[in-house]
Design a protein around this motif. Structure first.
Motif, PDB file in Angstrom:
ATOM      1  N   ILE A 131     -12.215 -39.447 -20.628  1.00 23.96           N
ATOM      2  CA  ILE A 131     -12.781 -38.744 -19.291  1.00 23.96           C
ATOM      3  C   ILE A 131     -13.129 -37.165 -19.617  1.00 23.96           C
ATOM      4  O   ILE A 131     -14.187 -36.585 -19.009  1.00 23.96           O
ATOM      5  CB  ILE A 131     -11.693 -39.086 -18.008  1.00 23.96           C
ATOM      6  N   LEU A 132     -12.090 -36.807 -20.293  1.00 29.88           N
ATOM      7  CA  LEU A 132     -12.118 -35.203 -20.421  1.00 29.88           C
ATOM      8  C   LEU A 132     -13.469 -35.093 -21.777  1.00 29.88           C
ATOM      9  O   LEU A 132     -14.063 -33.970 -21.408  1.00 29.88           O
ATOM     10  CB  LEU A 132     -10.864 -34.828 -21.241  1.00 29.88           C
ATOM     11  N   GLN A 133     -13.400 -36.053 -22.416  1.00 32.67           N
ATOM     12  CA  GLN A 133     -14.872 -35.801 -23.212  1.00 32.67           C
ATOM     13  C   GLN A 133     -16.134 -35.946 -22.315  1.00 32.67           C
ATOM     14  O   GLN A 133     -17.098 -34.781 -22.697  1.00 32.67           O
ATOM     15  CB  GLN A 133     -15.036 -37.127 -24.064  1.00 32.67           C
ATOM     16  N   LEU A 134     -16.304 -36.669 -21.453  1.00 28.99           N
ATOM     17  CA  LEU A 134     -17.066 -36.371 -20.442  1.00 28.99           C
ATOM     18  C   LEU A 134     -17.196 -35.221 -19.720  1.00 28.99           C
ATOM     19  O   LEU A 134     -18.541 -34.685 -19.645  1.00 28.99           O
ATOM     20  CB  LEU A 134     -17.275 -37.758 -19.287  1.00 28.99           C
ATOM     21  N   SER A 135     -16.295 -34.723 -19.330  1.00 24.86           N
ATOM     22  CA  SER A 135     -15.968 -33.469 -18.875  1.00 24.86           C
ATOM     23  C   SER A 135     -16.824 -32.319 -19.481  1.00 24.86           C
ATOM     24  O   SER A 135     -17.573 -31.481 -19.445  1.00 24.86           O
ATOM     25  CB  SER A 135     -14.650 -32.990 -18.397  1.00 24.86           C
ATOM     26  N   LYS A 148     -24.575 -30.048 -16.338  1.00 20.82           N
ATOM     27  CA  LYS A 148     -24.167 -31.061 -15.379  1.00 20.82           C
ATOM     28  C   LYS A 148     -22.850 -30.706 -14.698  1.00 20.82           C
ATOM     29  O   LYS A 148     -22.286 -31.548 -13.871  1.00 20.82           O
ATOM     30  CB  LYS A 148     -24.191 -32.397 -15.903  1.00 20.82           C
ATOM     31  N   TRP A 149     -22.318 -29.517 -14.920  1.00 23.34           N
ATOM     32  CA  TRP A 149     -21.013 -29.202 -14.255  1.00 23.34           C
ATOM     33  C   TRP A 149     -20.884 -29.278 -12.756  1.00 23.34           C
ATOM     34  O   TRP A 149     -19.958 -29.809 -12.414  1.00 23.34           O
ATOM     35  CB  TRP A 149     -20.656 -27.789 -14.816  1.00 23.34           C
ATOM     36  N   GLN A 150     -22.048 -28.984 -11.980  1.00 24.32           N
ATOM     37  CA  GLN A 150     -21.962 -29.144 -10.801  1.00 24.32           C
ATOM     38  C   GLN A 150     -21.749 -30.489 -10.112  1.00 24.32           C
ATOM     39  O   GLN A 150     -21.429 -30.696  -9.281  1.00 24.32           O
ATOM     40  CB  GLN A 150     -23.046 -28.384 -10.045  1.00 24.32           C
ATOM     41  N   TYR A 151     -22.394 -31.440 -11.098  1.00 23.09           N
ATOM     42  CA  TYR A 151     -22.282 -32.901 -10.535  1.00 23.09           C
ATOM     43  C   TYR A 151     -21.078 -33.532 -11.227  1.00 23.09           C
ATOM     44  O   TYR A 151     -20.770 -34.762 -10.746  1.00 23.09           O
ATOM     45  CB  TYR A 151     -23.548 -33.508 -11.012  1.00 23.09           C
ATOM     46  N   HIS A 152     -20.332 -32.826 -11.914  1.00 16.84           N
ATOM     47  CA  HIS A 152     -19.196 -33.451 -12.727  1.00 16.84           C
ATOM     48  C   HIS A 152     -18.095 -34.153 -11.563  1.00 16.84           C
ATOM     49  O   HIS A 152     -17.842 -35.488 -11.917  1.00 16.84           O
ATOM     50  CB  HIS A 152     -18.354 -32.595 -13.586  1.00 16.84           C
ATOM     51  N   PRO A 153     -17.801 -33.508 -10.717  1.00 16.22           N
ATOM     52  CA  PRO A 153     -16.703 -34.117  -9.569  1.00 16.22           C
ATOM     53  C   PRO A 153     -17.181 -35.601  -8.890  1.00 16.22           C
ATOM     54  O   PRO A 153     -16.604 -36.457  -9.068  1.00 16.22           O
ATOM     55  CB  PRO A 153     -16.939 -33.081  -8.347  1.00 16.22           C
TER      56      PRO A 153
END
Length: 315
Positions: free
Chosen positions: A252-256, A264-269
């Motif tokens: 999951i942290l790799q995906l982060s 894509k940070w704004q879509y990450h949540p």
């Protein structure tokens, strides 16, 4: 046995494919669909759906990636298939299985299973547009409202020149509700001369064996199970247990990290919550994590919680 990573619209993007192929032994990935209407799409659309085209149509660990098209117009499906292979896709897959109401309303995906002649026309046009040495494949369900046309649809696709056929063992009306009717895939396989790939409710080694026994297939496709238990190919091939929760947290942290780097940070949540919704089917810890971050919209705050959980899980 071949294992193929199925496309999942809105979930299985380039980054997720790269993560999952990095810890699995998939033989092939199929992308999310490129929606074809009445135009030849620009190159950027194909690159956006399949960035792997820029690296030999393979994920970073070398797993081949095939582009999937969805549409109902034979001529434009053919033109876009031609462009897909010119850009480097090792063949073209055609989506006749998507159950989305929006897609079906616009005469795409599973709704075409009511029209065997149209399936034939689409596949024939794509086959004629794609060089003979490259595969043209298709994915179907057992039908739309019912299974009355399951064999007619499969035969139409073979007669049109498809190289192989993947079959999700449920109708559109059945959605994803168990059980999967693998025996119908067996009837298709017995009547076709091309390879048939079985898909649906293959969650572990035991399911894979039962599916192969019922369908007679040796090639399997998995989608949702890869998100529920990320080490799915090892589970199927070697009958091992799901990977540890701490290993899942590392993924999951790799995906982060990827989302932060790839804009894509704004879509990450929302992406993370979507994945946790799958993971909690196998991991109680995912349910707990989901409840703690459900109301959070700040990606940095969520990652801080993830790092804290990983530190505890590793201690």
């Amino acid at each position: 046995m071949r294992l193929i990573l199925a496309p999942m619209e809105g979930v299985m993007d380039h980054d997720m494919r790269d993560l999952l192929t990095g810890i699995n032994t998939f033989d092939l990935c199929v992308t999310e669909f490129v929606r074809v209407t009445d135009t030849l799409l620009p190159n950027r659309v194909f690159y956006r759906t399949c960035p792997e085209l820029l690296q030999g149509a393979k994920t970073s660990n070398g797993t081949p990636v095939r582009l999937q098209l969805l549409g109902s117009h034979p001529e434009y499906m053919a033109l876009n298939a031609q462009r897909a292979v010119k850009l480097g896709s090792p063949g073209v897959d055609i989506n006749f299985g998507c159950p989305s109401k929006t897609v079906n309303k616009n005469r795409g995906g599973a709704i075409l299973l009511r029209e065997p002649d149209q399936l034939f026309s689409i596949v024939r046009a794509v086959r004629e547009a794609v060089p003979a040495e490259l595969p043209v494949t298709a994915k179907i369900r057992l039908g739309y409202e019912d299974k009355s046309l399951f064999l007619e649809n499969a035969r139409a696709i073979e007669q049109a020149g498809a190289s192989e056929l993947a079959v999700h063992a449920r109708t559109k009306a059945e959605g994803y509700r168990p059980p999967a009717h693998w025996e119908y895939i067996g009837k298709i396989r017995e009547n076709l001369g091309i390879p048939v790939i079985a898909n649906g409710e293959i969650w572990n080694h035991e399911d894979a064996r039962r599916c192969m026994d019922a369908s007679g297939c040796t090639d399997l496709m998995v989608g949702r199970p890869s998100l529920v238990t990320p080490n799915i190919t090892t589970m199927i091939r070697e009958s091992v247990r799901p990977m540890s929760w701490s290993s899942v947290l590392q993924l999951i942290l790799q995906l982060s990290d990827r989302d932060r780097q790839n804009g894509k940070w704004q879509y990450h949540p929302s992406r993370l919550k979507q994945w946790l919704n799958y993971l909690r089917k196998a991991y109680p810890q995912a349910q707990n994590l989901f409840e703690r971050i459900r109301s959070l919209r700040d990606a940095d705050a969520i990652v801080e919680i993830l790092c804290s959980d990983l530190a505890r899980a590793a201690s």
